[in-house]
Design an enzyme around this catalytic site. Structure first.
Site, PDB file in Angstrom:
ATOM      1  N   GLU A  27     -12.590  -2.328   2.307  1.00 21.66           N
ATOM      2  CA  GLU A  27     -13.267  -1.924   3.396  1.00 21.66           C
ATOM      3  C   GLU A  27     -14.222  -1.074   3.415  1.00 21.66           C
ATOM      4  O   GLU A  27     -14.307   0.133   4.312  1.00 21.66           O
ATOM      5  CB  GLU A  27     -12.135  -1.428   4.808  1.00 21.66           C
ATOM      6  CG  GLU A  27     -11.427  -2.824   4.958  1.00 21.66           C
ATOM      7  CD  GLU A  27     -10.370  -2.512   6.131  1.00 21.66           C
ATOM      8  OE1 GLU A  27     -10.404  -1.441   6.735  1.00 21.66           O
ATOM      9  OE2 GLU A  27      -9.894  -3.506   6.549  1.00 21.66           O
TER      10      GLU A  27
ATOM     11  N   GLN B  96       2.141  -6.094   5.577  1.00 25.47           N
ATOM     12  CA  GLN B  96       2.286  -5.689   4.196  1.00 25.47           C
ATOM     13  C   GLN B  96       3.625  -5.989   3.996  1.00 25.47           C
ATOM     14  O   GLN B  96       4.449  -6.375   4.756  1.00 25.47           O
ATOM     15  CB  GLN B  96       1.882  -4.185   4.040  1.00 25.47           C
ATOM     16  CG  GLN B  96       0.478  -3.864   4.249  1.00 25.47           C
ATOM     17  CD  GLN B  96       0.252  -2.491   3.895  1.00 25.47           C
ATOM     18  OE1 GLN B  96       0.841  -1.673   3.120  1.00 25.47           O
ATOM     19  NE2 GLN B  96      -1.081  -2.047   3.984  1.00 25.47           N
TER      20      GLN B  96
ATOM     21  N   GLU C 214       0.821  -1.273  -0.041  1.00 22.23           N
ATOM     22  CA  GLU C 214      -0.074  -0.005  -0.011  1.00 22.23           C
ATOM     23  C   GLU C 214       0.961   1.122  -0.014  1.00 22.23           C
ATOM     24  O   GLU C 214       1.804   1.095   0.559  1.00 22.23           O
ATOM     25  CB  GLU C 214      -1.053  -0.155   1.426  1.00 22.23           C
ATOM     26  CG  GLU C 214      -1.926   1.159   1.324  1.00 22.23           C
ATOM     27  CD  GLU C 214      -2.933   0.899   2.453  1.00 22.23           C
ATOM     28  OE1 GLU C 214      -2.837   0.074   3.110  1.00 22.23           O
ATOM     29  OE2 GLU C 214      -3.772   1.890   2.352  1.00 22.23           O
TER      30      GLU C 214
ATOM     31  N   GLU D 232      -6.183  -9.179   3.643  1.00 22.20           N
ATOM     32  CA  GLU D 232      -5.486  -8.685   4.663  1.00 22.20           C
ATOM     33  C   GLU D 232      -5.417  -9.278   5.799  1.00 22.20           C
ATOM     34  O   GLU D 232      -6.520  -9.649   6.261  1.00 22.20           O
ATOM     35  CB  GLU D 232      -6.208  -7.288   4.980  1.00 22.20           C
ATOM     36  CG  GLU D 232      -5.798  -6.006   3.592  1.00 22.20           C
ATOM     37  CD  GLU D 232      -6.140  -4.749   4.089  1.00 22.20           C
ATOM     38  OE1 GLU D 232      -6.063  -4.155   5.429  1.00 22.20           O
ATOM     39  OE2 GLU D 232      -6.611  -3.909   3.353  1.00 22.20           O
TER      40      GLU D 232
HETATM   41  O1  AHR Z   1      -3.173  -2.411   6.248  1.00 24.74           O
HETATM   42  C1  AHR Z   1      -3.423  -1.397   6.774  1.00 24.74           C
HETATM   43  C2  AHR Z   1      -4.775  -0.933   6.524  1.00 24.74           C
HETATM   44  O2  AHR Z   1      -5.731  -1.946   7.224  1.00 24.74           O
HETATM   45  C3  AHR Z   1      -5.415  -1.076   5.102  1.00 24.74           C
HETATM   46  O3  AHR Z   1      -5.222   0.176   4.732  1.00 24.74           O
HETATM   47  C4  AHR Z   1      -6.935  -1.019   5.554  1.00 24.74           C
HETATM   48  O4  AHR Z   1      -7.497  -1.749   4.501  1.00 24.74           O
HETATM   49  C5  AHR Z   1      -7.016  -1.835   6.991  1.00 24.74           C
HETATM   50  O5  AHR Z   1      -7.825  -1.373   7.911  1.00 24.74           O
END
Ligand code: AHR
Length: 503
Positions: free
Chosen positions: A174, A352, A26, A303
């Protein structure tokens, strides 16, 4: 106590898609900028602006797919800002992560270049929250059309003649939270609408992933499945999968717990909360079964991972955290659950890849040093499960404790098979006691070709630029022959993989 794991080596189950070993990048903190992307003029060796040592390290993980550009960032991202000459790209504010100015120097072409270097399939998370249907449709056209359509022509103007293959499309992120604070019914209608315009073009087949629930929000899943009940059996159904998000922390969202300084109790709470993934997969899948008994709609856990308090002294909006053996075992718990649900879980993405949350790699902003985390190693040790057929494992006499109000089994075993081989992975979640596991192997004769172990003196051990290999896999001699198959002596807080030769 001796635990027994019965494995029928000649009864292969559903294939474990390599895509459950997917990753996520991200525009957040130092994941993209300073992680992957350093720019062509950087001192650190790079390939067209992408850090060469990062690419090399990640290639060893055989990353099957990479999700980008968010996360929450995705629903603020307008792709047109990130194409064309870099010096002319407009700036924007990354309102979710640090409120910093984003210069869009890493955009569509840079991401696709990265995917090609990694050998990973792109997973583009497209903007529903603040975008438009047209914007999304044009992005698909820009990426995937081979002819002289307006967007393909624009792509050529920007230096890329051939289209890319972009199979995976996220329809927002989300949407119940940062993606628009929508109600399930509201998002379900939008998902049907937006997805309709994410089309197969020029041989590129799209796999659309609609926003699914977080943790145990079964009502969201129910609404989503009901909303396209009329379309499930239709090959042109607007989406092929639902996402699921599950983060592991020992505290609450306001105080999540520390990454490296944790008590014995917090060790177990983390693993207990991680193991809830099993319940979430089972129960969401049960809801889905009511509408989709043949399991055509996938679950994409796009995620997951640990979320700790940021390292002291770092920007709270950048989500930078260290990573210990505990994180590695949290990952193992997830892998094993994904394998058990291989008939429904088609893909997953740890959050991530670099410098953010449960990262594979950490880069030092001062020295530029690159560190592989314990989580990196557990991914690397598991590459043998990619696209292998799952094998059911029946555990007996498993030690267990109560933690976080639930029973936590302290031994986890998974296995898969390809042609004349099998890979067995074992995790001992006990912080201080070793355990013996008898692998009761049924079917062909099995011989251990080699084993590796990931452990360290302390459960909080982690890697730093000064001690980059404090936690790293080494050859393991604790697998012996046993009248029932093999006997494995698992040290405390350890992860072992054993490769079997089958005859
Ligand atoms: O991974 C960090 C954040 O966690 C992401 O941007 C979001 O989708 C989730 O709440």
């Amino acid at each position: 106590m001796t635990t027994t794991a019965i494995i029928n080596l000649d009864l292969p189950g559903p294939v474990i898609s390599r895509h459950v070993y997917g990753h996520f990048a991200e525009h957040l903190g130092r994941c993209v900028y300073g992680g992957f992307w350093v720019g062509e003029d950087a001192n650190v060796p790079n390939i067209r602006g992408l850090r060469a040592d990062v690419v090399e390290a990640l290639r060893a993980l055989r990353i099957p797919n990479l999700r980008w550009p968010g996360g929450c960032f995705a629903d603020t991202y307008h792709w047109r800002d990130g194409v064309g000459p870099r010096e002319r790209r407009p700036r924007m504010v990354n309102s979710h992560w640090g409120d910093v100015v984003e210069d869009n120097s890493f955009g569509t072409h840079e991401f696709l270049d990265l995917c090609e270097l990694l050998g990973a399939q792109p997973y583009v998370s497209a903007n529903v929250g603040s975008g438009s249907v047209r914007e999304m449709a044009e992005w698909v056209e820009y990426l995937t059309r081979a002819d002289d359509s307006p967007m393909a022509a624009l792509r050529r103007e920007h230096g890329r003649d051939r289209p890319w293959r972009v199979p995976f499309w996220g329809i927002g992120n989300e949407s119940w939270g940062c993606g628009g604070n929508m109600r399930a019914e509201q998002y379900a209608s939008l998902a049907r609408h937006y997805s309709t315009f994410v089309r197969d073009q020029c041989g590129n087949e799209v796999y659309r992933i609609a926003v699914g629930p977080s943790d145990g929000d079964y009502a969201w899943t129910e609404t989503m499945m009901r909303s396209f009940d009329d379309l499930v059996a239709n090959p042109a159904a607007p989406f092929q999968a639902l996402s699921l998000h599950h983060y592991t922390m020992t505290g609450s969202w306001s105080d999540k717990g520390a990454a490296t300084r944790f008590t014995e109790d917090e060790w177990y709470v983390a693993l207990s909360r991680a193991s809830r993934i099993e319940e979430y997969l089972t129960r969401h899948s049960t809801v889905m079964d009511r509408y989709d008994p043949h399991r055509k709609v996938g679950l994409v856990v796009d995620e997951w991972g640990t979320w700790w308090n940021v390292e002291p002294g770092t920007d709270p909006g950048f989500l930078y955290q260290q990573n210990t053996l505990r994180d590695a075992l949290v990952a193992a718990v997830h892998f094993h659950a994904f394998h058990r649900h291989a008939d429904r879980v088609v893909m997953a993405n740890i959050a991530q890849t670099i410098n953010v949350l449960q990262a594979m790699l950490l880069t030092d902003p001062d020295s530029g040093a690159l560190v592989r985390t314990p989580t990196y190693h557990v991914f690397e040790m598991s590459t043998g499960h990619h696209d292998a057929a799952s094998l059911e494992v029946h555990l007996r006499d498993v030690p267990a404790i109560e933690s976080d109000g639930r029973e936590l089994e302290l031994v986890s075993v998974t296995a898969s098979t390809t042609e004349d081989g099998a890979l067995v992975s074992l995790a001992n979640l006990d912080i201080s006691a070793s355990v013996e596991v008898v692998l009761d192997l049924r079917g062909p004769t099995a011989r251990c070709r080699g084993a590796r172990i990931l452990t360290a003196a302390s459960p909080a051990s982690h890697n730093t630029p000064r001690t980059p290999s404090a936690v790293a896999p080494v050859a393991f001699d604790g697998v012996r022959e046993h009248p029932r198959g093999l006997l494995v002596e698992l040290p405390p807080h350890s992860y072992v993989t054993a490769e079997l030769q089958l005859t």
